[in-house]
Design an enzyme around this catalytic site. Sequence first.
Site, PDB file in Angstrom:
ATOM      1  CB  CYS A   1     -10.330 -20.360  53.016  1.00  0.00           C
ATOM      2  SG  CYS A   1      -9.470 -18.796  52.802  1.00  0.00           S
TER       3      CYS A   1
ATOM      4  CG  HIS B   1     -14.057 -16.419  50.997  1.00  0.00           C
ATOM      5  ND1 HIS B   1     -14.382 -17.470  51.821  1.00  0.00           N
ATOM      6  CD2 HIS B   1     -12.712 -16.491  50.813  1.00  0.00           C
ATOM      7  CE1 HIS B   1     -13.275 -18.123  52.131  1.00  0.00           C
ATOM      8  NE2 HIS B   1     -12.248 -17.547  51.541  1.00  0.00           N
TER       9      HIS B   1
ATOM     10  CB  CYS C   1      -8.780 -23.618  47.457  1.00  0.00           C
ATOM     11  SG  CYS C   1      -9.611 -22.053  47.101  1.00  0.00           S
TER      12      CYS C   1
END
Lengths: 360, 445, 447
Positions: free
Chosen positions: B95, B396, B431
């Site tokens: 990510c 996301h 993160c």
Amino acid sequence: MTAVVGADEVRSAPRAGAPSSYTVTDLGVVPPLGGLYVKGAMGSVTKRPRAGVVLPRVVYRVADVDTTGVAAHLADYQGVVGEPVSDVLPAGFLHVLTFPLATAVMVRPDFPLGLLGMVHLRNTARVFRPVGVGDRLEIRAWAEHARAHRRGVQVDLVAEAFAGGVPVYRGVSTYLAKGFSVRDGASTPSEWAGPDRAASEGALPGREVPDGAMPDRAADGAGRPASRAPWVPPLPTARWRLPRSIGPEYGAVSGDRNPIHMSALGAKAFGFPRAIAHGMYTAARALAEVGPARRGDAYEWTAEFFKPVLLPGSVDVAIRYASDAGAGAAPAVGPEGGFVYDAWRAGRTTRHLTGTVTPL
Amino acid sequence: MASSIPTTREAVIIGGNRIPFARAGKKYVRTSNQDMFTAALEGLVARFGLQGELLGEVVGGAVLKNSRDFNLIRESVLGSSLAPATPAYDLQQACGTGLEAAIAVTNKIKLGQIESAVAGGTDTISDAPIAVGDKLRRALLQANHARSTGDRIKALLPVLGHPKWLAPETPDTGEPRTGLSMGEHQAITTAKWGITREAQDEIALRSHQNLYRAWEEGFFDDLVTPFRGLSRDDNLRGDTSAEKLAKLKPVFGRGLTGDDGAPLPATMTAGNSTPLTDGASAVLFGSRDWAEERNLPVLAKFVDAETAGVDFVHGHEGLLMAPAAAVPRLLARHGLTLEDIDFFEIHEAFAATVLTTLAAWEDEDYCRDELGLPGAFGKVDRSRLNVNGSSLAAGHPFAATGGRIVATAAKLVHAKAAETGKPARALISVCAAGGLGVTALVESA
Amino acid sequence: MTDSYTRFANGGFKPLVKKLGLPQPAILRRHQAGSPLTVGPVLVVSDDASASDADAVTKVLTGWDIDVRRSPELAEREKFGAVVLVLSAVEHPEDVSGAALALGGTLRGLAGNGRVVTLSRAPETGDAPTLAAARAGVEGFVRSLGKELRGGSTANGVQLTGGAAVDSISVIATLRFFLSAKSAYVDGQILPVGPCDGPGEIDWDRPLAGRVAVVTGAARGIGAAIARTMARDGAKVVVVDVPPAGEALSAVANSVHGVALQLDVTAADAADKILAAAKPLGGLDILVHNAGITRDKLLANMKADRWDSVIAVNLASQLRINARLLEAGVEGLRIVSLASTSGIAGNKGQTNYAYSKAGVIGHTAATAPLVAATGGTANAVAPGFIETEMTARIPFATRSVARMLPSLAQGGEPVDIAEAICFLASDAAAGINGRTLRVCGQHMVGK
């Protein structure tokens, strides 16, 4: 070194860890497990539970095991338990290599306990120096320290390996034979090296063994019944999803093709609802997950088994720094101080196993 | 502290573009990563008139990639209106991919190796790769390497005996080393820090409200280009409420046991966890000279970045806690504290991720023992946190999130500086799987 | 984009269509780079009083490498590409007949896609009645002739105002536009052209070179065609459309090497956003108010949101943006707004739309003097029936009738509007200000 072929027994003085009263019997080669199982199963029929267990005072030895040919077998083993591909033999593989010799001891006619139905309670293995493919090993195995358990007799099967005369590995597997008992309900110190050894092998080093965690689990040593608060699982660090096929797969790489691991049918014959995972597979996987980089060249690996893992099944696992797990005597804070692992039924509190991996 | 940073020239953020993020399996079904990243690039090219422009570099990546996408970013460049001579490469840090791409290109700009660049990322769940299992794969490879038909058949024979080998492997968000999904990992961290359901739902509610307000205000008019009939992030629920969020069933963290043996409440729901999403983003960077020569806007400086990793494998630290370690190092290097930050852009992998990070920074013991700080790092002013929404509302698409945040942060500090006449700063924290954290500091230019 | 009836009527069924007396739409010739300005030689005729102006026009045309004739004789199989009727100095209505009838005598020799262009003077306040009649009459003549011409030929008139010379820049630019294929769908129109201090040298191939143009509503249809034509003519283009149209908008931007600006033109800060977007390219020169919507409903059924949204987008936004641009001191700005024939002739179900479009015509005239102060212009283009995604949604029967109504018996194409706009936005058109040019194929209705 000349290998003595067949079952010819060559007597010589005991060495290293075996009790001094034991005599050494040299086997030319490590006997194949398949035959031992047949023999063990047959023998089990005659070995009825009785009081007064006396162990054979014999050390089986194979003086020259050439590991050059194990590369493919090792790769298969590493693939199944999740070890990285390497020419260094993990402790679990050394257990697999020495297991037939220990089994040979157990199928001797004078070994008093029946092989079938024996329960693996605990395992402690130490690697003193790394063993690589191509190393020539001398391996030894014997039984010792028969002692009381509240459900029968427990006994240690010890296996040692030497390379160039230097000890490289020592494994102690503790089995329970239900229904048997030792004379006077006590351990047999005459056949056992002494209490200092018990402290380091019988119990997990540096932490208290949770005796009462499982209702039917062996209370250590004196066979105390379960009495304390129920075991509380820690927060997990991993989850294993174990497929049905893991039984036959580990069976193939370990040689342990006990029917309880191989199929649901086989397991039902012994009273299990489904096939169960090899305890040593779960312990070996925990060892693998700590990994060679963190356990180092020399390490101790322990396992204590509770309820078996039914296949297929999900297992919650916590593999933690010993210092994080609240183990009082962790030699160091962080990964250098070794690891404690726990495994239990996913989302429940049914405990499967616990153990440690500690750099030596 | 600041003297330890070597003096280089500035890398500035000129602007960004992304496509609206779509919930998996919806609008962008049958749309590949290359399609999406090309669309994001094309929108960026259109916004800044970069047709035929030879950029210094285009860098980005995708977390979930098909094997044909080995050169995904380069292929996208070739399919765009940029000069085909523009070099490109793929980069991947879970990510953190998008933000790491920004770090990579800005470092090159700062060193004078390039004058301009695009960084970004793309991810699709809807067109995710599906692989064959290892056993089938080995059999196929062996057959492929076989020299004779006989050998080939021999290699493939075991497949006939094992129909299960044909079952495909689909990617999931599970950590390879632990087998736990990211949500399960966060649930453990959430439990450790005692983060409540209510606090998580509040973060989620504010994310939706803030993102919705930003859309209504036209904040994204020059940050997003519609794609395939979607003109807004379709995960956004402008009408959600605390009551609606409270009704959702927990999906992560069931079956955890507390120290006292009592079961711990599961607090993480589909509402306070980020949904799986498809999308792509791209950000245009340049040296100040390059931007000024072209009369392009200079929104902000990409000042500095810091990454960190944690040992989550053995439960010593939470999977998504690495940013907590990276940020204090980043700010210390610039002599800054949390009070000096005007905008906190903390990626909402889960509402609880944000909350555990904030809780960690407020915890004296944690900051001392784990971060090596003299005491608690500090408190984040919630009114500066994800002011225009974040991943809980927007979604996301893993590698696309960094670009989304960098462009948003740049626009925020630019507007704030224009309004106050004083420099404004944004802290970006992302993160990532594998216990990684990628953080960056952006300042009005 | 030629509609299916036009293709049918020009294919193997052409004789049948003719026999049945069905409309006979021609395939219109449209501009292509490098093709000649007209399809054949150009005849210049005039009344006696305008002879010297006709000479001046001839000189200009000759300078464009055109085969210019002063007598109507043609070689065998030869046809005129265009006839220019110069009436700029006519003073009596009786003096027109010679030239008009001479023109009439050449019409059978006019090629398909031919052109008739008149050059005359607009009636001015204070003209003697006779002079006024002589000048005003030209308009009726042109509109009628437009309806008589066949084969895609058109008739249009350049109407000189304010004493503009026939060879002044804007006059000859307008003449050139009417002669060219760029005015393919302009028919029956009179365009007033005043004097100007336009540029001496004109790059006819790239008349917008170096200019920065902003086109609203540019994601598709007419707006996209305007952007493409602007870019073809050398302009740097900022294309504007509402954010939801952004995907198509960015594709247009990239196809014209332009810049996409996602903007709702009704936003309060729209003008500032437009200025900011044009600034990196060199500053705003041309603004095309193309963004528009329809929300058709009979007035009896009209709801406030339908009325208000049409007025807001089509009219109020233009007023607000123009006002802000003037306030910001943008100099030399060329504004071209989209009106509509609906705003001129009215259309059932379009009271709101027609109000907005008539309003555009009104504010264009009113804005003209305001921008003229700094050398700018404000003009409008009123499209008729144009084949776009928007008109494709009109029911088939209505659509088919709408196509047949104009003299050219077909719908126009977006590029026809774009050509007119690019012409009005060019520096050479500086003498045209406050005007509304219909691009409607000479729709029957209205003026």
